[in-house]
Write a protein that holds these residues in place. Structure first.
Motif, PDB file in Angstrom:
ATOM      1  N   THR A  97      -5.371   1.643  -3.326  1.00  0.00           N
ATOM      2  CA  THR A  97      -4.569   2.682  -2.677  1.00  0.00           C
ATOM      3  C   THR A  97      -3.156   2.545  -3.195  1.00  0.00           C
ATOM      4  O   THR A  97      -2.602   1.441  -3.198  1.00  0.00           O
ATOM      5  CB  THR A  97      -4.589   2.530  -1.155  1.00  0.00           C
ATOM      6  N   ALA A  98      -2.580   3.633  -3.647  1.00  0.00           N
ATOM      7  CA  ALA A  98      -1.299   3.533  -4.353  1.00  0.00           C
ATOM      8  C   ALA A  98      -0.273   4.507  -3.801  1.00  0.00           C
ATOM      9  O   ALA A  98      -0.605   5.603  -3.326  1.00  0.00           O
ATOM     10  CB  ALA A  98      -1.485   3.769  -5.841  1.00  0.00           C
ATOM     11  N   LEU A  99       0.961   4.083  -3.885  1.00  0.00           N
ATOM     12  CA  LEU A  99       2.106   4.958  -3.674  1.00  0.00           C
ATOM     13  C   LEU A  99       2.547   5.454  -5.047  1.00  0.00           C
ATOM     14  O   LEU A  99       2.804   4.659  -5.951  1.00  0.00           O
ATOM     15  CB  LEU A  99       3.253   4.186  -3.009  1.00  0.00           C
ATOM     16  N   ILE A 100       2.597   6.786  -5.212  1.00  0.00           N
ATOM     17  CA  ILE A 100       3.086   7.377  -6.456  1.00  0.00           C
ATOM     18  C   ILE A 100       4.335   8.170  -6.111  1.00  0.00           C
ATOM     19  O   ILE A 100       4.305   9.021  -5.221  1.00  0.00           O
ATOM     20  CB  ILE A 100       2.040   8.294  -7.108  1.00  0.00           C
TER      21      ILE A 100
ATOM     22  N   ARG B  81       6.887  -5.258  -3.830  1.00  0.00           N
ATOM     23  CA  ARG B  81       6.149  -6.491  -4.150  1.00  0.00           C
ATOM     24  C   ARG B  81       5.992  -7.375  -2.916  1.00  0.00           C
ATOM     25  O   ARG B  81       4.985  -8.064  -2.764  1.00  0.00           O
ATOM     26  CB  ARG B  81       6.871  -7.245  -5.268  1.00  0.00           C
ATOM     27  N   GLN B  82       6.993  -7.373  -2.019  1.00  0.00           N
ATOM     28  CA  GLN B  82       6.881  -8.153  -0.790  1.00  0.00           C
ATOM     29  C   GLN B  82       5.734  -7.668   0.085  1.00  0.00           C
ATOM     30  O   GLN B  82       5.149  -8.440   0.851  1.00  0.00           O
ATOM     31  CB  GLN B  82       8.197  -8.098  -0.010  1.00  0.00           C
ATOM     32  N   LEU B  83       5.401  -6.397  -0.042  1.00  0.00           N
ATOM     33  CA  LEU B  83       4.274  -5.847   0.709  1.00  0.00           C
ATOM     34  C   LEU B  83       2.951  -6.092   0.001  1.00  0.00           C
ATOM     35  O   LEU B  83       1.900  -5.660   0.483  1.00  0.00           O
ATOM     36  CB  LEU B  83       4.472  -4.343   0.913  1.00  0.00           C
ATOM     37  N   GLY B  84       2.999  -6.767  -1.133  1.00  0.00           N
ATOM     38  CA  GLY B  84       1.782  -7.075  -1.865  1.00  0.00           C
ATOM     39  C   GLY B  84       1.422  -6.062  -2.926  1.00  0.00           C
ATOM     40  O   GLY B  84       0.288  -6.052  -3.428  1.00  0.00           O
ATOM     41  N   GLY B  85       2.369  -5.223  -3.276  1.00  0.00           N
ATOM     42  CA  GLY B  85       2.094  -4.174  -4.246  1.00  0.00           C
ATOM     43  C   GLY B  85       2.269  -4.627  -5.683  1.00  0.00           C
ATOM     44  O   GLY B  85       3.084  -5.505  -5.983  1.00  0.00           O
ATOM     45  N   VAL B  86       1.487  -4.037  -6.566  1.00  0.00           N
ATOM     46  CA  VAL B  86       1.647  -4.214  -8.007  1.00  0.00           C
ATOM     47  C   VAL B  86       2.431  -3.002  -8.498  1.00  0.00           C
ATOM     48  O   VAL B  86       1.944  -1.868  -8.438  1.00  0.00           O
ATOM     49  CB  VAL B  86       0.290  -4.311  -8.715  1.00  0.00           C
ATOM     50  N   VAL B  87       3.650  -3.238  -8.986  1.00  0.00           N
ATOM     51  CA  VAL B  87       4.576  -2.149  -9.296  1.00  0.00           C
ATOM     52  C   VAL B  87       4.563  -1.843 -10.786  1.00  0.00           C
ATOM     53  O   VAL B  87       4.625  -2.751 -11.618  1.00  0.00           O
ATOM     54  CB  VAL B  87       6.008  -2.510  -8.841  1.00  0.00           C
TER      55      VAL B  87
ATOM     56  N   LEU C 203       7.107   6.024 -10.354  1.00  0.00           N
ATOM     57  CA  LEU C 203       6.841   4.681  -9.832  1.00  0.00           C
ATOM     58  C   LEU C 203       5.451   4.666  -9.218  1.00  0.00           C
ATOM     59  O   LEU C 203       5.099   5.550  -8.428  1.00  0.00           O
ATOM     60  CB  LEU C 203       7.899   4.303  -8.798  1.00  0.00           C
ATOM     61  N   VAL C 204       4.661   3.662  -9.576  1.00  0.00           N
ATOM     62  CA  VAL C 204       3.331   3.480  -9.002  1.00  0.00           C
ATOM     63  C   VAL C 204       3.260   2.073  -8.423  1.00  0.00           C
ATOM     64  O   VAL C 204       3.510   1.097  -9.129  1.00  0.00           O
ATOM     65  CB  VAL C 204       2.226   3.671 -10.056  1.00  0.00           C
ATOM     66  N   ALA C 205       2.950   1.972  -7.128  1.00  0.00           N
ATOM     67  CA  ALA C 205       2.776   0.675  -6.471  1.00  0.00           C
ATOM     68  C   ALA C 205       1.374   0.642  -5.881  1.00  0.00           C
ATOM     69  O   ALA C 205       1.056   1.405  -4.965  1.00  0.00           O
ATOM     70  CB  ALA C 205       3.828   0.462  -5.385  1.00  0.00           C
ATOM     71  N   GLU C 206       0.503  -0.221  -6.425  1.00  0.00           N
ATOM     72  CA  GLU C 206      -0.896  -0.300  -6.003  1.00  0.00           C
ATOM     73  C   GLU C 206      -1.075  -1.395  -4.949  1.00  0.00           C
ATOM     74  O   GLU C 206      -0.499  -2.480  -5.053  1.00  0.00           O
ATOM     75  CB  GLU C 206      -1.793  -0.587  -7.203  1.00  0.00           C
ATOM     76  N   PHE C 207      -1.913  -1.096  -3.929  1.00  0.00           N
ATOM     77  CA  PHE C 207      -2.157  -2.016  -2.825  1.00  0.00           C
ATOM     78  C   PHE C 207      -3.653  -2.129  -2.567  1.00  0.00           C
ATOM     79  O   PHE C 207      -4.427  -1.209  -2.854  1.00  0.00           O
ATOM     80  CB  PHE C 207      -1.456  -1.538  -1.549  1.00  0.00           C
ATOM     81  N   ASP C 208      -4.041  -3.265  -1.962  1.00  0.00           N
ATOM     82  CA  ASP C 208      -5.443  -3.488  -1.631  1.00  0.00           C
ATOM     83  C   ASP C 208      -5.814  -2.855  -0.295  1.00  0.00           C
ATOM     84  O   ASP C 208      -7.004  -2.661  -0.018  1.00  0.00           O
ATOM     85  CB  ASP C 208      -5.749  -4.993  -1.574  1.00  0.00           C
ATOM     86  N   HIS C 209      -4.802  -2.550   0.535  1.00  0.00           N
ATOM     87  CA  HIS C 209      -5.066  -2.029   1.872  1.00  0.00           C
ATOM     88  C   HIS C 209      -4.260  -0.751   2.106  1.00  0.00           C
ATOM     89  O   HIS C 209      -3.087  -0.666   1.740  1.00  0.00           O
ATOM     90  CB  HIS C 209      -4.702  -3.067   2.942  1.00  0.00           C
TER      91      HIS C 209
END
Length: 626
Positions: free
Chosen positions: A537-540, A556-562, A423-429
């Protein structure tokens, strides 16, 4: 496809009065469904061969209310011996201590007694056609003794009728499309009397290349027998009487005392079984209002030992999904498969390895098997080998609760060796990504998802990266510490030893590293970081047994692209790149070796010439004196 019938008059036709069928009936009845069970046999079968119920199945058995009625027939003091035709014996494999040893009839009797008293059970009945429309499934049922056919409508049809399922054939297609033969045969029988010359509490194993026979001892029974052998032609095995195929498979040489008695008892028995070993592989376990459970959907084979446990837990999980989505069968089925399929596929893979334990294919496998079991007798090596055993973890996994069984209210540490999804969730912050890791850890603690390892990585616009945080739920073996791989981006997928290997910027604690390990780590790092877009910045995270839509929603609620990536695909890409590096490394080592030997030869020649000159001078001097 929606089902708008939400009252307690929903009817489900369950085909098969076995473990999966009765477990489904019990659970669905509690949820308001009215089950109708049909069984091809004229009466309920009793007895049956040996099976084990592991923690994965015990959890469901407890929730269904039958666990207390399942008495473990294992004698903890019962010895097991490997024996040959000359009756020579040595201490044998005793790896079935995990779980409860039962007869199939034990589970079926407990389930039968738990069925609601008003359930409609029809024996000697089979479906002959299934038609579906938007509101129901219309099934034609045939009463076999009279050949009388009736047509009825149901809201749901469950095929729990075994590896050669009639429901599967009617609703999905011919058996050949879904059966994957292993080219092995098995035969089982319950001993009618004790074996002469052997104690009743002894487990006995005779293993030869391509064939074996196992005697499972019980505390209160004569025991059961499993014959297993490899074949090149399954059809030919069925062309003869089972006993003829068995005797032919075990050869013309003298049988010896044990094998001779076992073959004789098999020949005399009325309830002996004979079957080919096939796994069932399907892309979908449902079609409209028809779904398959148990062996009909995913036959794991007897070699896995997980047939009963997975039949129970898979049936319960289906009921849970139908409860969550009462008005949408398609959504219920999809969520059920998404959650269960990775687990089933992992067990099927392990079954192919476990087959070697039962019946080694060749003499090489037989010798390797014997060597491994000899090593298990050494306590230190036994712990290492046990740590390599991924099937043990699968047997303990409660797929319904999505967590390991608890001890004293505390969840056991999870060491995942079958990671299904990256799982990869990308964030701007950065803070959002770090918060996402906390959310994922909490979801794992709540049993919503199985988390192997995760990391938060920041990738600059130029492609450089920085590890901001990491988490490991892995209970590593001695020599390494969970989460102690400094600079680990994300653990690599489990290799043959079941270890999740980390990034190259850290070092194994207490473990030596060679060029191959460094090459593997660098390749993993490169492959996983390529999943992250520059400037984010991503969570992997490595997720075991499938992703989870609830977790995705929170990301997604945190603004992540999953994004999800199939772990097997990544693993294949990593292995291919590593192999290229290994080939290059081998070529480099060969060149270095050739240069070293050339240098050593030159030095040797120089020394040898010097010695030869001195010897010749000494000889000449001696001759001069004479």
């Amino acid at each position: 496809m929606n089902n708008q019938t939400t009252t307690d008059d929903r009817q489900v036709l369950i085909v098969g009065l076995g473990i999966a069928g009765m477990a489904s009936a019990i659970h669905l009845h509690k949820l308001g469904w009215q089950p109708v069970i049909i069984e091809r046999a004229s009466a309920r079968r009793t007895g049956g061969h040996s099976l084990w119920l592991f923690e994965a199945g015990e959890a469901t058995a407890k929730r269904l209310g039958i666990l207390d009625n399942l008495t473990d027939r294992t004698d903890p003091n019962s010895p097991t011996y490997e024996i040959n035709r000359e009756d020579e014996r040595r201490k044998g494999f005793n790896g079935f201590q995990q779980g409860r040893k039962l007869l199939r009839g034990d589970i079926e009797q407990a389930l039968f007694e738990q069925l609601p008293p008003n359930v409609d059970i029809r024996f000697a009945t089979t479906p002959t056609s299934i038609a579906q429309d938007a509101n129901s499934a219309t099934v034609t049922l045939k009463h076999l003794p009279t050949n009388v056919e009736t047509t009825e409508r149901f809201d749901l049809v469950l095929g729990a009728d075994g590896v050669r399922s009639t429901v599967r054939k009617l609703a999905f297609g011919p058996h050949e499309d879904y059966l994957e033969p292993l080219n092995y045969m098995i035969a089982t029988v319950r001993l009618s009397k004790p074996l002469e010359g052997y104690r009743e509490d002894e487990g006995l194993i005779l293993v030869e290349a391509g064939r074996s026979v196992w005697v499972f001892a019980y505390t209160d029974d004569n025991g059961t027998v499993l014959f297993s052998y490899k074949t090149n032609d399954v059809r030919e095995e069925f062309s003869r009487k089972p006993i003829e195929s068995l005797r032919r498979a075990f050869g013309e040489q003298p049988t010896g005392s044990l094998l001779g008695q076992l073959l004789d008892q098999y020949e005399a028995a009325d309830d002996a079984s004979f079957a080919s070993v096939d796994q069932v592989k399907m892309d979908r376990w449902h079609n409209g209002r028809v779904a398959l459970v148990g062996d009909a959907a995913w036959c794991l084979t007897l070699y896995s030992g997980m047939g009963a446990s997975t039949a129970l837990s898979g049936s319960e999980l289906l009921g849970d999904m139908l409860e969550i989505y009462p008005d949408d069968l398609e959504q219920a089925f999809n969520n059920w498969e998404e959650r269960l399929r990775p687990f089933v596929e992992a067990v099927q893979r392990d079954a192919l390895t476990d087959r070697v334990i039962f019946t080694p294919e060749s003499e090489v496998q037989r010798v390797l098997r014997a060597t491994v079991f000899s090593l298990i007798s050494l306590p230190a090596l036994a712990r290492v080998i046990e740590g390599m055993n991924s099937s043990k973890e699968l047997k303990s996994f409660d797929i319904v609760a999505r967590s390991m069984p608890t001890q004293g209210g505390i969840t056991k540490p999870v060491r995942i060796t079958n990671v299904d999804t990256v799982l990869v969730a990308e964030f701007d912050h950065d803070p959002r990504a770090t918060q996402a890791l906390s959310v994922l850890k909490q979801a794992a603690a709540n049993g919503q998802v199985v988390l192997a390892r995760a990391g938060v990585v920041k990738r600059s616009a130029q492609g450089e990266w920085q590890l901001l945080d990491q988490y490991s739920a892995i209970d590593e073996r001695s020599g390494t510490k969970a989460g102690g791989l400094v600079g680990t981006l994300l653990g690599a997928l489990a290799g043959p030893l079941g270890t999740l290997i980390g990034g190259a910027t850290g070092a194994f604690i207490g473990a030596a590293r060679d060029k191959a390990e460094v090459a593997y780590d660098e390749t993993v790092k490169d492959q996983l970081v390529e999943l992250v877009q520059p400037g984010t910045t991503a969570l992997i995270a490595g997720i075991g047994f499938g992703a989870n839509d609830v977790v995705d929603g929170e990301m997604r609620q945190l603004g992540g692209v999953v994004k999800h990536f199939a772990a097997n695909t990544l693993k294949a890409a990593i292995d291919a790149q590593v192999e290229v590096k290994r080939v290059a490394d081998r070529a480099e080592r060969q060149q270095q070796a050739q240069a070293w030997f050339g240098n050593q030869r030159q030095q040797f020649d120089e020394v040898w010439n010097e010695v030869r000159q001195k010897v010749q001078a000494a000889i000449a001097e001696s001759r001069g004196k004479l």
